[in-house]
Scaffold this motif. Structure first.
Motif, PDB file in Angstrom:
ATOM      1  N   MET A  39       0.739  -1.390   0.033  1.00 30.79           N
ATOM      2  CA  MET A  39       0.055  -0.005   0.002  1.00 30.79           C
ATOM      3  C   MET A  39       0.826   1.369   0.129  1.00 30.79           C
ATOM      4  SD  MET A  39      -3.433  -0.980   0.517  1.00 30.79           S
ATOM      5  CE  MET A  39      -4.126   0.413   1.759  1.00 30.79           C
ATOM      6  N   ALA A  42       2.470   1.536  -3.350  1.00 31.32           N
ATOM      7  CA  ALA A  42       1.720   2.144  -4.547  1.00 31.32           C
ATOM      8  C   ALA A  42       1.411   3.664  -4.122  1.00 31.32           C
ATOM      9  CB  ALA A  42       0.360   1.248  -4.310  1.00 31.32           C
ATOM     10  N   LYS A  43       1.327   4.047  -3.092  1.00 28.59           N
ATOM     11  CA  LYS A  43       1.016   5.514  -2.944  1.00 28.59           C
ATOM     12  C   LYS A  43       2.204   6.336  -3.496  1.00 28.59           C
ATOM     13  CE  LYS A  43      -2.220   4.959   0.755  1.00 28.59           C
ATOM     14  NZ  LYS A  43      -2.555   5.537   2.212  1.00 28.59           N
ATOM     15  N   THR A  46       2.717   5.195  -7.693  1.00 29.54           N
ATOM     16  CA  THR A  46       1.570   5.684  -8.324  1.00 29.54           C
ATOM     17  C   THR A  46       1.545   4.797  -9.763  1.00 29.54           C
ATOM     18  OG1 THR A  46       2.591   7.806  -9.473  1.00 29.54           O
ATOM     19  CG2 THR A  46       1.293   8.060  -7.461  1.00 29.54           C
ATOM     20  N   MET A  68      -7.108  -1.891  -0.840  1.00 30.94           N
ATOM     21  CA  MET A  68      -6.525  -0.822  -1.741  1.00 30.94           C
ATOM     22  C   MET A  68      -7.970  -0.286  -2.443  1.00 30.94           C
ATOM     23  SD  MET A  68      -3.442  -2.477  -3.933  1.00 30.94           S
ATOM     24  CE  MET A  68      -3.118  -1.066  -5.008  1.00 30.94           C
ATOM     25  N   SER A  73      -6.959   7.003  -2.420  1.00 28.09           N
ATOM     26  CA  SER A  73      -5.681   7.253  -3.047  1.00 28.09           C
ATOM     27  C   SER A  73      -5.510   6.347  -3.964  1.00 28.09           C
ATOM     28  CB  SER A  73      -4.594   8.040  -2.402  1.00 28.09           C
ATOM     29  OG  SER A  73      -4.072   6.768  -1.549  1.00 28.09           O
ATOM     30  N   LEU A  74      -6.046   5.090  -3.715  1.00 24.75           N
ATOM     31  CA  LEU A  74      -5.472   3.771  -4.439  1.00 24.75           C
ATOM     32  C   LEU A  74      -6.601   3.102  -5.176  1.00 24.75           C
ATOM     33  CD1 LEU A  74      -3.133   2.101  -1.736  1.00 24.75           C
ATOM     34  CD2 LEU A  74      -2.675   3.464  -3.798  1.00 24.75           C
ATOM     35  N   ILE A  77      -6.631   2.455  -9.269  1.00 26.77           N
ATOM     36  CA  ILE A  77      -5.547   1.934  -9.823  1.00 26.77           C
ATOM     37  C   ILE A  77      -6.304   0.366  -9.973  1.00 26.77           C
ATOM     38  CG2 ILE A  77      -3.298   0.688  -9.613  1.00 26.77           C
ATOM     39  CD1 ILE A  77      -2.804   2.826  -7.617  1.00 26.77           C
TER      40      ILE A  77
END
Length: 121
Positions: A39, A42-43, A46, A68, A73-74, A77
């Motif tokens: 997590m 991924a932040k 991006t 997620m 913010s995820l 995706i």
């Protein structure tokens, strides 16, 4: 602009195979071996796509997909789930958790690339 793909995979050989294959097709790739870091990574990275192993130590890929999806913010995706342990109903549970695609290992190179391109366009 090249698309960014993050691979969450604890198996070194699979991680190298997926990374090398995607890099050869001009994707920017980042690997994460420990799902507990996925997590946060991924932040920072991006990615345009996350390739998620389901059988991970410490945390399941299914739990990560759900987490997620709940993170603002995820959540946008797309996630392609890849697992060697495909049991009855697994694909349904994985897709219900929020994955956009599902592949069972071993996966052919062509099928893998088709799935990635299918999600990324």
């Amino acid at each position: 602009m090249p698309k960014k793909v993050m691979i969450v995979e604890d198996n070194e050989l699979n991680l190298k195979l997926f990374t090398d294959l995607l890099a050869a097709h001009k994707y920017i790739v980042e690997g994460v071996k420990d799902g507990r870091l996925a997590m946060e990574q991924a932040k920072m990275f991006t990615p345009d796509l996350v390739i998620m192993d389901i059988q991970l130590p410490h945390i399941s890929g299914l739990d990560l997909i759900e987490a997620m999806q709940k993170d603002a913010s995820l959540s946008a995706i797309p996630i392609l789930a890849v697992t060697a342990y495909a049991g009855k109903g697994d694909e349904d549970r994985i897709m219900a958790a929020g994955a956009r695609g599902y592949l069972s290992k071993p996966v052919s190179v062509m099928k893998f690339l088709e799935a990635v391109r299918g999600i990324l366009g």
